[in-house]
Design a protein around this motif. Structure first.
Motif, PDB file in Angstrom:
ATOM      1  N   GLU A   9      -6.658  38.688  64.828  1.00 18.72           N
ATOM      2  CA  GLU A   9      -7.266  38.795  63.527  1.00 18.72           C
ATOM      3  C   GLU A   9      -6.912  39.966  62.435  1.00 18.72           C
ATOM      4  N   GLY A  10      -5.250  39.699  61.586  1.00 14.72           N
ATOM      5  CA  GLY A  10      -5.541  41.280  60.699  1.00 14.72           C
ATOM      6  C   GLY A  10      -3.802  41.526  61.149  1.00 14.72           C
ATOM      7  N   THR A  11      -3.207  40.380  61.279  1.00 12.76           N
ATOM      8  CA  THR A  11      -1.840  41.021  61.592  1.00 12.76           C
ATOM      9  C   THR A  11      -1.260  40.454  60.178  1.00 12.76           C
ATOM     10  N   TYR A  12      -0.438  40.994  59.855  1.00 13.65           N
ATOM     11  CA  TYR A  12       0.669  40.396  58.953  1.00 13.65           C
ATOM     12  C   TYR A  12       0.741  38.708  59.068  1.00 13.65           C
ATOM     13  N   SER A  13       1.418  38.020  60.192  1.00 18.15           N
ATOM     14  CA  SER A  13       1.076  37.062  59.880  1.00 18.15           C
ATOM     15  C   SER A  13       0.041  35.929  59.239  1.00 18.15           C
ATOM     16  N   HIS A  14      -1.544  36.352  59.777  1.00 14.91           N
ATOM     17  CA  HIS A  14      -2.808  36.386  59.219  1.00 14.91           C
ATOM     18  C   HIS A  14      -2.603  35.799  57.986  1.00 14.91           C
ATOM     19  N   ARG A  15      -1.927  37.805  56.991  1.00 14.49           N
ATOM     20  CA  ARG A  15      -2.247  38.092  56.082  1.00 14.49           C
ATOM     21  C   ARG A  15      -1.125  36.759  55.069  1.00 14.49           C
ATOM     22  N   ALA A  16      -0.347  36.445  55.536  1.00 11.56           N
ATOM     23  CA  ALA A  16       0.786  35.246  55.715  1.00 11.56           C
ATOM     24  C   ALA A  16       0.068  33.850  55.247  1.00 11.56           C
ATOM     25  N   ALA A  17      -0.324  33.735  56.545  1.00 11.21           N
ATOM     26  CA  ALA A  17      -1.355  32.200  56.923  1.00 11.21           C
ATOM     27  C   ALA A  17      -2.931  31.892  55.988  1.00 11.21           C
ATOM     28  N   SER A  18      -3.180  33.395  55.427  1.00  9.46           N
ATOM     29  CA  SER A  18      -3.954  33.108  54.350  1.00  9.46           C
ATOM     30  C   SER A  18      -3.593  32.316  53.410  1.00  9.46           C
ATOM     31  N   ALA A  19      -2.508  32.325  52.846  1.00  7.52           N
ATOM     32  CA  ALA A  19      -1.830  31.462  52.094  1.00  7.52           C
ATOM     33  C   ALA A  19      -2.191  30.312  51.345  1.00  7.52           C
ATOM     34  N   VAL A  20      -2.361  29.896  53.088  1.00 12.81           N
ATOM     35  CA  VAL A  20      -1.567  28.665  53.184  1.00 12.81           C
ATOM     36  C   VAL A  20      -3.095  27.570  53.685  1.00 12.81           C
ATOM     37  N   SER A  21      -4.488  28.175  53.751  1.00 17.40           N
ATOM     38  CA  SER A  21      -5.443  27.608  54.535  1.00 17.40           C
ATOM     39  C   SER A  21      -6.368  28.875  54.855  1.00 17.40           C
ATOM     40  N   ASP A  22      -7.979  28.591  54.669  1.00 20.71           N
ATOM     41  CA  ASP A  22      -8.585  29.322  55.485  1.00 20.71           C
ATOM     42  C   ASP A  22      -8.930  29.637  56.818  1.00 20.71           C
ATOM     43  N   ASP A  23      -8.468  28.075  57.221  1.00 14.94           N
ATOM     44  CA  ASP A  23      -8.727  27.552  58.431  1.00 14.94           C
ATOM     45  C   ASP A  23      -7.718  28.123  59.269  1.00 14.94           C
ATOM     46  N   ILE A  24      -8.439  29.095  60.045  1.00  9.48           N
ATOM     47  CA  ILE A  24      -6.419  29.853  60.517  1.00  9.48           C
ATOM     48  C   ILE A  24      -6.962  30.208  62.397  1.00  9.48           C
ATOM     49  N   VAL A  25      -6.197  29.405  63.200  1.00  8.90           N
ATOM     50  CA  VAL A  25      -6.401  29.435  63.941  1.00  8.90           C
ATOM     51  C   VAL A  25      -5.316  30.826  64.862  1.00  8.90           C
ATOM     52  N   PHE A  26      -5.106  31.706  66.079  1.00 11.53           N
ATOM     53  CA  PHE A  26      -4.124  32.665  66.573  1.00 11.53           C
ATOM     54  C   PHE A  26      -3.554  31.819  68.116  1.00 11.53           C
ATOM     55  N   ARG A  27      -2.533  32.127  67.293  1.00 18.13           N
ATOM     56  CA  ARG A  27      -1.673  32.138  69.367  1.00 18.13           C
ATOM     57  C   ARG A  27      -0.875  33.864  68.922  1.00 18.13           C
ATOM     58  N   GLU A  28      -0.625  34.654  70.707  1.00 17.87           N
ATOM     59  CA  GLU A  28      -0.378  35.232  70.379  1.00 17.87           C
ATOM     60  C   GLU A  28       1.695  35.984  71.152  1.00 17.87           C
ATOM     61  N   SER A  29       1.956  34.648  70.725  1.00 19.99           N
ATOM     62  CA  SER A  29       3.635  33.892  70.919  1.00 19.99           C
ATOM     63  C   SER A  29       4.255  33.196  69.402  1.00 19.99           C
ATOM     64  N   VAL A  30       5.358  33.327  68.942  1.00 20.34           N
ATOM     65  CA  VAL A  30       6.035  32.817  67.448  1.00 20.34           C
ATOM     66  C   VAL A  30       5.835  31.430  68.879  1.00 20.34           C
ATOM     67  N   THR A  31       6.897  31.332  70.100  1.00 20.93           N
ATOM     68  CA  THR A  31       7.246  30.595  71.204  1.00 20.93           C
ATOM     69  C   THR A  31       6.105  29.203  70.870  1.00 20.93           C
ATOM     70  N   SER A  32       4.660  29.513  71.666  1.00 22.37           N
ATOM     71  CA  SER A  32       3.477  28.832  71.025  1.00 22.37           C
ATOM     72  C   SER A  32       3.314  28.398  69.984  1.00 22.37           C
ATOM     73  N   ILE A  33       3.588  29.217  68.847  1.00 19.40           N
ATOM     74  CA  ILE A  33       2.839  28.996  67.331  1.00 19.40           C
ATOM     75  C   ILE A  33       3.602  27.480  67.363  1.00 19.40           C
ATOM     76  N   VAL A  34       5.226  27.830  67.297  1.00 15.08           N
ATOM     77  CA  VAL A  34       6.082  26.283  67.068  1.00 15.08           C
ATOM     78  C   VAL A  34       5.904  25.425  68.061  1.00 15.08           C
ATOM     79  N   GLU A  35       5.832  25.566  69.258  1.00 17.65           N
ATOM     80  CA  GLU A  35       5.639  24.578  70.290  1.00 17.65           C
ATOM     81  C   GLU A  35       4.526  23.808  69.928  1.00 17.65           C
TER      82      GLU A  35
END
Length: 267
Positions: A9-35
């Motif tokens: 929590e607190g990344t710039y990606s988190h700030r961008a994701a907050s514009a999509v939904s309040d229900d946010i979970v986190f991964r530590e790599s871009v590849t794992s997110i896309v997968e």
């Protein structure tokens, strides 16, 4: 709707994701997110694509080429970097490699002797700085508080610093309507004039390319995949014609249409 993005929590990606939904979970790599989005584990993902100072995020490009996803929205957010630490005395600055690069001039001029440590995210660097007084972090000033102070604000090399993020969904959710579209083209061949032929497919139809990036295919040395953003929707007849022509040129490879979308600015 659950959105997965770079954490913690607190990344710039988190700030961008907050514009999509309040229900946010986190991964530590871009590849794992896309997968995770491609496999249907999460319905939406938010990944960084391009920064105005450091350019494309190659891990995002490669992951989108490897997994079956759609681009549904583009979010642009300004990047405001601050130096955060428990005190003025620290031996290391820990942050994401992109943030370190975006603040290179400030760090060289003001802290030339400190060690720079690349970590998984800006928020991870903030966590490290909270737990260790010898570490400073680079992150949004809103991450200060508790035992962290803002030592300097707006330390990015350019005040126009901004990052583009893609909102990803499963391929079945791909849209054909929108002001921009993203394609991935793998010609699987090479000859003089190949790239010119690909570009002319757009130019002769008055389609503006807003970005083109080449990435190694991984198949052999000198073999490339092209990531292309265009200022046109997939629904448009001119775009359909251009893609048909490109598919003929790339008949030995493939063309992936990631979808059409609109752009949203989030402060």
């Amino acid at each position: 709707m659950t959105v997965v993005t770079l954490g913690p929590e607190g990344t710039y990606s988190h700030r961008a994701a907050s514009a999509v939904s309040d229900d946010i979970v986190f991964r530590e790599s871009v590849t794992s997110i896309v997968e995770a989005v491609g496999e249907g584990t999460y319905p939406r993902g938010v990944v960084p694509i391009e920064n105005s100072i450091e350019g494309s995020v190659t891990e995002s490009l490669d992951a989108m080429g490897e997994h079956d996803v759609a681009v549904l929205r583009e979010i642009i957010t300004p990047i405001r970097h601050a130096l955060l630490a428990q005190s003025e005395e620290f031996d290391m600055v820990a942050s994401h490699s992109q943030a370190l690069a975006q603040c290179r001039t400030y760090l060289d001029e003001n802290h030339p002797d400190v060690q720079l440590e690349a970590v998984a995210s800006t928020a991870r660097g903030v966590e490290d700085a909270r737990s260790d007084s010898s570490i400073a972090a680079i992150g949004h000033p809103a991450n200060a508080g508790e035992n962290l102070s803002v030592l300097a604000e707006d330390i990015q090399d350019r005040t126009s610093n901004a990052t583009r993020f893609f909102v990803l969904g499963p391929a079945a959710d791909r849209e054909r309507a929108g002001g921009k579209s993203t394609l991935i083209i793998y010609p699987n061949t090479d000859y003089p004039g190949l790239l010119l032929e690909l570009l002319e497919s757009f130019a002769t139809r008055d389609i503006n390319l807003t970005r083109i990036e080449s990435r190694p295919s991984g198949e052999r040395l000198g073999d490339y995949i092209f990531h292309v953003d265009i200022a046109a929707g997939l629904y448009e007849e001119r775009t359909k014609q251009a893609i048909e022509e490109i598919e003929e040129i790339a008949s030995a490879g493939w063309v992936k249409q990631l979808g059409s979308y609109d752009v949203e600015h989030v402060v």
